[in-house]
Enzyme design. Structure first.
Site, PDB file in Angstrom:
ATOM      1  N   ASP A 177       0.853  -1.183   0.000  1.00 22.29           N
ATOM      2  CA  ASP A 177       0.000   0.000   0.000  1.00 22.29           C
ATOM      3  C   ASP A 177       0.894   1.240   0.000  1.00 22.29           C
ATOM      4  O   ASP A 177       2.064   1.194  -0.370  1.00 22.29           O
ATOM      5  CB  ASP A 177      -0.907  -0.052   1.238  1.00 22.29           C
ATOM      6  N   HIS A 217      -4.054   6.260   2.808  1.00 28.75           N
ATOM      7  CA  HIS A 217      -4.684   5.003   2.388  1.00 28.75           C
ATOM      8  C   HIS A 217      -4.146   3.812   3.172  1.00 28.75           C
ATOM      9  O   HIS A 217      -4.908   2.962   3.654  1.00 28.75           O
ATOM     10  CB  HIS A 217      -4.470   4.802   0.887  1.00 28.75           C
ATOM     11  N   SER A 377     -10.812  -1.498  -1.730  1.00 28.37           N
ATOM     12  CA  SER A 377      -9.655  -1.653  -0.843  1.00 28.37           C
ATOM     13  C   SER A 377     -10.122  -2.000   0.559  1.00 28.37           C
ATOM     14  O   SER A 377      -9.577  -2.890   1.220  1.00 28.37           O
ATOM     15  CB  SER A 377      -8.839  -0.359  -0.802  1.00 28.37           C
TER      16      SER A 377
END
Length: 671
Positions: A177, A217, A377
């Site tokens: 990520d 994120h 996600s």
């Protein structure tokens, strides 16, 4: 700049011409090769041979990374051949006046290198020995919905105490990520940041790389997996591998390097069981899919986001790789996530869905902040957490068994089929991931099955479609389905050592789907027996094998349909005139099978028959009694048959199997 390298080398050669033979050691091996090519007579043009290697590029033009190419060499290529290929490319490019830069090499799932060069050199590179194919690098994206859509969605927080069966503490997880804010109270002490980072430069000149942006994120995703208050499996150890930049973008080449890093880390310090979470999606990439497939073969469970493009997940990577567990997103009402023109991908490449809308988790704005994000996600992170809970008690489960267990524990048939695109309603699994019940004792040894749909075939007479099982699964049966009934049947055949379910489109057909019934279970071994000639039944050859499925196809024109399976001592699949039948026969200790039938009194467009609790549907067949049957397929543990054309009925036949209960097995073995 064209010709700059060649000119520089020529000037250097001219300056040293008098002492060239006595000072050859001053040149590197690369320079010697380049210089030797420049010395050649350029008056003789290079033969315009046709490249033997293929060139691949992302189907999404906007996601391509021009000038960056992943050169993949043939299987079995040695390291010295890799080095020679790189030198040859540099030399040939220099001869034409182009600069090249080798920025990374690969020696894991694929052997090759990443090169920065002009597209004008591609034709030359494709003709190099040992080159299998070249893929243009492309972008992958973090699969969270845009921030403005997040702001208009009201936060919903379910009250009550979260009490999973376990915390997944025995499971390790690699998160590929963005960077992660490890000081956040949700994940402090739970995430280890590795020394790996491979990300592209951010777009634009006004990008501010504040930590809260670069970590956004990854921090949120890590919190969904193992956060102290927002995590699914709060004991999981997370290892952060950075492959996405501050804008949530990465490259296929960077992900490849990240997977190689993980593979090397696991070899140096084995970890089992292990999950690799891929919360991003890019355009279809053969190279990325290959690398993911190799990681699964090594024993890792790979879980990926389906993508947020309201599209067919099979068009994206790594979502399209069959060995990867691909997860779509649902909202609080258990419906497919949709927000304007953005929403979850769907289709046959999606394995299951999980919550992905308005998910509360750690925010990188501060060590105690929380925020909501939406997308596949977040859905993939939920599935990864649930998989960790499963593996914590079933550590020996294979990746195929983990998928079967995830699907088994899911909530079935809660999504409204009308919310899915018409062309994907049949092939999209209608299930939302859920934790195992605390009373569940199910393990990877249980007999569990799922249906694998092929893509729809062409409309030409006898066009075919193919469905395959994952590594570690056995194909218990093969069926087919045609939207208008124009099909010539199906069969199981071997190709490259793997069984495949092949469906045949018929005269006037509008395309046909192949539907493989793929199962896992303790000690299961299956084989296929074909009719000795057309019109003759196919029979299980060994008395120890049980009939688990029947298939048949016409050798010439006609519409194939099945006759009722013979599930007596003979265990056979009858055949109609002009057809060849195939019997799927499986053996395992204490396996038992039986047939359930449903014969409607009158004509019905759809007939169904289910297996009882503790029994698993392994085979599904349609038997026509005058109507046109469109085929048969499994929906959960139910065999579904569709028919049309008149008042005659069509029957649904289900073959149901299970492992004999321990009590019955002990009674059977008593003298």
């Amino acid at each position: 700049m064209r010709g700059l390298l060649a000119l520089a080398l020529l000037l250097r050669a001219a300056a040293s011409l008098a002492t060239l033979e006595t000072r050859e050691e001053d040149y590197t091996e690369d320079e010697e090769m380049i210089l030797s090519l420049i010395r050649k007579d350029d008056s003789r043009p290079e033969l315009d041979s046709t490249p033997s290697a293929q060139f691949h590029r992302c189907t999404k033009a906007a996601w391509r990374v021009p000038g960056h190419y992943i050169v993949v060499l043939r299987s079995g290529t040695h390291e010295n051949q890799v080095a020679r290929t790189m030198r040859a490319l540099r030399a040939k490019a220099a001869r034409r006046g182009y600069l090249t830069e080798i920025t990374r090499t690969y020696s894991g799932a694929v052997r090759g290198f990443l090169v920065k060069m002009s597209s004008d050199v591609l034709h030359t590179a494709l003709k190099l020995p040992h080159v299998d194919y070249i893929e243009e690098d492309s972008t992958v994206f973090a699969q969270g919905l845009p921030w403005n859509l997040e702001r208009i969605v009201q936060t919903k927080h379910e009250s009550g105490k979260y009490a999973p069966p376990n915390d997944g503490a025995r499971v390790g997880l690699y998160l590929m990520d963005t960077s992660v804010q490890t000081t956040h109270r949700e994940i402090e002490g739970r995430v280890m940041v590795t020394d790996f980072s491979s990300v592209p430069e951010e777009d634009g000149v006004r990008v501010h790389r504040q930590a809260n942006q670069c970590d956004s994120h990854g921090t949120h995703t890590a919190g969904v997996v193992s956060g102290r208050d927002s995590g699914v499996a709060r004991g999981v150890s997370v290892n952060s591998v950075r492959v996405l930049n501050c804008q949530g973008k990465g490259t296929v080449s960077g992900v490849l390097a990240g997977l190689e890093y993980i593979s090397a880390s696991l070899q140096a310090q084995p970890m089992s069981p292990v999950i690799i979470l891929l919360p991003f999606a890019g355009g279809f990439s053969r190279t990325l899919n290959t690398a993911c497939r190799e990681m699964v073969r090594s024993g890792a469970v790979l879980i990926a986001a389906a993508g947020n493009y309201q599209d067919d997940a099979c068009l994206y990577s790594p979502a399209s790789e069959p060995e990867v567990i691909t997860v779509g997103a649902t909202n609080a009402a258990d419906q497919p996530l949709s927000a304007g023109t953005t929403g979850t991908n769907v289709g046959r490449c999606v394995d299951l869905f999980a919550p992905g809308d308005d998910i509360i988790s750690a925010s990188s704005d501060c060590p105690t902040c929380f925020t909501t994000k939406s997308g596949t996600s977040q859905a993939a992170a939920h599935a990864a957490g649930i998989a960790a809970v499963i593996l914590n008690t079933t550590s020996s489960a294979s990746p195929a068994e983990v998928l079967q267990l995830l699907r088994h524990h899911s909530v079935q048939h809660v999504m409204n089929p009308d919310s899915l695109p018409a062309e994907h309603r049949l092939t999209t699994p209608n299930m939302v991931a859920a934790l195992p019940k605390t009373t569940s004792t199910l393990s990877g040894d249980a007999l569990l099955c799922r249906s694998v749909w092929s893509e729809r075939s062409g409309v030409g007479s006898f066009d075919t479609s193919v469905a395959r099982c994952r590594q570690g699964e056995e194909m218990f049966s093969c069926s087919s389905f045609s939207p208008n009934g124009g099909r010539a049947g199906e069969r199981i055949e071997m190709r490259d050592g793997q069984k495949q379910c092949v469906a045949h489109n018929g005269i006037g057909g509008e395309g046909v789907y192949a539907v493989a019934r793929c199962c896992t279970g303790k000690g299961v071994q299956c084989q296929t027996s074909a009719s000795p000639q057309t019109g003759a039944e196919a029979e299980c050859l060994s008395p120890e094998h049980h009939l688990t499925g029947c298939s048949s196809h016409f050798e010439s024109e006609g519409v194939a349909d099945h006759m009722q399976p013979l599930h007596s001592n003979r265990k056979a699949c009858p055949a109609r005139a002009g057809t060849t039948s195939h019997a799927s026969c499986c053996h395992a200790p204490s396996l038992e099978c039986r047939v359930n039938e449903h014969h409607p009194v009158g004509f019905m467009e759809q007939a169904e028959v289910s297996c009882e609790d503790s029994w698993t549907l392994t085979g599904c067949n349609s038997v026509s009694q005058g109507s046109v049957t469109h085929g048969a397929y499994a929906r959960g543990n139910t065999c579904v048959v569709r028919a049309s054309g008149g008042e005659q009925r069509a029957a649904a036949i289900a073959i149901c199997c299970r492992y004999r209960p321990v009590k019955q097995e002990s009674q059977k073995t008593q003298p």
